[in-house]
Design a protein around this motif. Structure first.
Motif, PDB file in Angstrom:
ATOM      1  N   LEU A  69     -36.814 -75.715 -37.331  1.00 29.05           N
ATOM      2  CA  LEU A  69     -36.677 -75.357 -35.913  1.00 29.05           C
ATOM      3  C   LEU A  69     -35.214 -75.101 -35.583  1.00 29.05           C
ATOM      4  O   LEU A  69     -34.366 -76.005 -35.642  1.00 29.05           O
ATOM      5  CB  LEU A  69     -37.215 -76.472 -35.020  1.00 29.05           C
ATOM      6  N   GLY A  70     -34.913 -73.857 -35.231  1.00 28.38           N
ATOM      7  CA  GLY A  70     -33.571 -73.490 -34.817  1.00 28.38           C
ATOM      8  C   GLY A  70     -33.367 -73.788 -33.341  1.00 28.38           C
ATOM      9  O   GLY A  70     -34.171 -73.389 -32.498  1.00 28.38           O
ATOM     10  N   CYS A  71     -32.274 -74.477 -33.049  1.00 31.56           N
ATOM     11  CA  CYS A  71     -32.029 -74.965 -31.684  1.00 31.56           C
ATOM     12  C   CYS A  71     -30.865 -74.235 -31.017  1.00 31.56           C
ATOM     13  O   CYS A  71     -30.279 -74.746 -30.053  1.00 31.56           O
ATOM     14  CB  CYS A  71     -31.765 -76.464 -31.724  1.00 31.56           C
ATOM     15  N   MET A  72     -30.534 -73.042 -31.483  1.00 29.50           N
ATOM     16  CA  MET A  72     -29.335 -72.339 -31.056  1.00 29.50           C
ATOM     17  C   MET A  72     -29.227 -72.192 -29.540  1.00 29.50           C
ATOM     18  O   MET A  72     -28.164 -72.428 -28.960  1.00 29.50           O
ATOM     19  CB  MET A  72     -29.274 -70.958 -31.707  1.00 29.50           C
ATOM     20  N   ILE A  73     -30.307 -71.785 -28.877  1.00 30.22           N
ATOM     21  CA  ILE A  73     -30.207 -71.472 -27.445  1.00 30.22           C
ATOM     22  C   ILE A  73     -30.701 -72.607 -26.559  1.00 30.22           C
ATOM     23  O   ILE A  73     -30.800 -72.448 -25.343  1.00 30.22           O
ATOM     24  CB  ILE A  73     -30.953 -70.171 -27.116  1.00 30.22           C
ATOM     25  N   GLU A 111     -33.148 -77.529 -20.365  1.00 25.69           N
ATOM     26  CA  GLU A 111     -33.369 -78.804 -21.029  1.00 25.69           C
ATOM     27  C   GLU A 111     -34.825 -79.233 -21.044  1.00 25.69           C
ATOM     28  O   GLU A 111     -35.324 -79.700 -22.078  1.00 25.69           O
ATOM     29  CB  GLU A 111     -32.507 -79.897 -20.379  1.00 25.69           C
ATOM     30  N   ASP A 112     -35.536 -79.080 -19.942  1.00 26.82           N
ATOM     31  CA  ASP A 112     -36.915 -79.563 -19.922  1.00 26.82           C
ATOM     32  C   ASP A 112     -37.784 -78.806 -20.915  1.00 26.82           C
ATOM     33  O   ASP A 112     -38.593 -79.408 -21.633  1.00 26.82           O
ATOM     34  CB  ASP A 112     -37.506 -79.496 -18.512  1.00 26.82           C
ATOM     35  N   ARG A 132     -29.159 -85.829 -26.767  1.00 30.21           N
ATOM     36  CA  ARG A 132     -29.905 -86.473 -25.681  1.00 30.21           C
ATOM     37  C   ARG A 132     -31.372 -86.664 -26.059  1.00 30.21           C
ATOM     38  O   ARG A 132     -31.986 -87.683 -25.729  1.00 30.21           O
ATOM     39  CB  ARG A 132     -29.777 -85.651 -24.386  1.00 30.21           C
ATOM     40  N   TRP A 133     -31.954 -85.673 -26.761  1.00 29.77           N
ATOM     41  CA  TRP A 133     -33.349 -85.793 -27.179  1.00 29.77           C
ATOM     42  C   TRP A 133     -33.516 -86.918 -28.205  1.00 29.77           C
ATOM     43  O   TRP A 133     -34.463 -87.704 -28.123  1.00 29.77           O
ATOM     44  CB  TRP A 133     -33.839 -84.472 -27.758  1.00 29.77           C
ATOM     45  N   LEU A 134     -32.600 -87.004 -29.146  1.00 35.25           N
ATOM     46  CA  LEU A 134     -32.677 -88.075 -30.139  1.00 35.25           C
ATOM     47  C   LEU A 134     -32.542 -89.449 -29.482  1.00 35.25           C
ATOM     48  O   LEU A 134     -33.244 -90.397 -29.840  1.00 35.25           O
ATOM     49  CB  LEU A 134     -31.586 -87.890 -31.199  1.00 35.25           C
TER      50      LEU A 134
END
Length: 335
Positions: A18-22, A29-30, A72-74
């Motif tokens: 899973l690429g989290c670039m954007i 965030e939600d 923040r998610w972790l």
């Protein structure tokens, strides 16, 4: 979600990364959290980001938004020990004023002003990434953009120090020519430094057009090299080329097609559409499935969905089982 071995490390990584670039910029965030939650529910555990993501979305910023959001998610989920976390350094822009001088990000200027892979730059970069991610180590640390202005010995010794300090478990490289990979591997073997276990390049079902010089798109020589060196895993970014397999109009007007346009691409697009109809999935999902069927070399597609809906649209690829005949037809297609 199936797993594959990372190089020869014995480490099992999710076959769909899973690429989290954007995340944290284009994707708020939600919705980013919703995508991350759904990926975890699906059994996914390979997250990819970089320290520079996504400076081009917010003028005056050097990036870091994606790493901060993942941090923040972790913290919210407590999943750090269940995630294989990859980030990158070397592609932060040095001169934002020059890059934004025309009112929009100028990528030609950006490429000339990346901070690079000097020893101090990388040591500072990994510390910044760990702070934003809220962790004491990452599992995989890439040199994001191959820096030919810095001696490889300097970069590799710095990376060895980062691994020795426990700040990264493995190292990788991205956007690199095959001859550079061979030189890197030789220096690592000669000096006892940890060698890259992952190569992140742009790779899809379409093949780049004849005569194109492109450092980031996998070519036949690189595929052959990776097949012969299975201690390097290919992580394929932009595997569905921003969704062009599903969108005829986008193929005609989107810059992502420029490296591929021509008779070969047309023949392969037709083959994808035909097999996708047989299997009962979209052409985008079929391409992801085809990539996951590759074994020599093995490929880990890296998707970067903008929305939860786009993530969900990729999931059917996990269940596709292509027959030997379908694989042969896909492989043989082309001008």
């Amino acid at each position: 979600m199936k797993t594959v071995q990372l190089g020869r490390t014995g480490e099992q990584i999710s076959q769909l990364a899973l690429g989290c670039m954007i995340m944290g910029t284009v994707t708020p965030e939600d919705e980013s959290f919703a995508i991350l939650d759904r990926y975890a529910e699906t059994g996914g555990a390979f997250l990819d980001t970089a320290d520079c993501y996504a400076w081009w979305e917010r003028r005056g910023s050097l990036g870091g938004h994606s790493e901060e959001l993942i941090g923040r998610w972790l913290a919210r989920t407590g999943r750090r020990d269940r995630v294989f976390l990859a980030t990158k350094g070397s592609a932060v822009v040095r001169d934002l004023d020059a890059v934004w001088a025309g009112g929009r990000p100028d990528w030609e200027v950006a490429y000339r002003t990346f901070v690079g892979a000097g020893a101090k730059t990388l040591r500072d970069a990994i510390d910044g990434s760990l702070r934003r991610l809220g962790t004491d180590h990452v599992d995989l640390y890439y040199v994001h953009v191959d820096d030919r202005a810095t001696p490889l010995e300097e970069t590799l010794e710095a990376l060895a120090g980062i691994v020795r300090a426990g700040k990264a478990r493995y190292i990788g490289w991205s956007n690199a020519r095959t001859w550079r990979l061979e030189r890197i591997r030789h220096l690592c073997a000669a000096n006892g430094w940890p060698a890259p276990v992952a190569l992140q390049q742009q790779h899809s079902y379409l093949r780049r057009r004849a005569g194109l010089r492109h450092v980031s798109i996998v070519d036949d020589e690189q595929l052959d090299y990776l097949a012969a060196h299975d201690d390097l895993t290919l992580v394929a970014y932009s595997p569905i080329l921003k969704g062009v397999y599903d969108d005829t109009a986008k193929r005609r007007g989107h810059g992502v097609m420029e490296p591929y346009v021509g008779p070969d691409a047309e023949a392969r697009l037709a083959a994808v559409a035909e097999v996708a109809a047989e299997v009962g999935v979209t052409p985008n999902a079929l391409v992801l499935a085809w990539l996951q069927h590759q074994t020599s070399p093995a490929v880990v597609p890296l998707i970067g969905p903008r929305t939860l809906g786009q993530y969900e649209a990729a999931l059917p690829a996990l269940d596709v089982r292509l027959t030997a005949d379908q694989l042969a037809r896909l492989d043989a297609a082309g001008a």
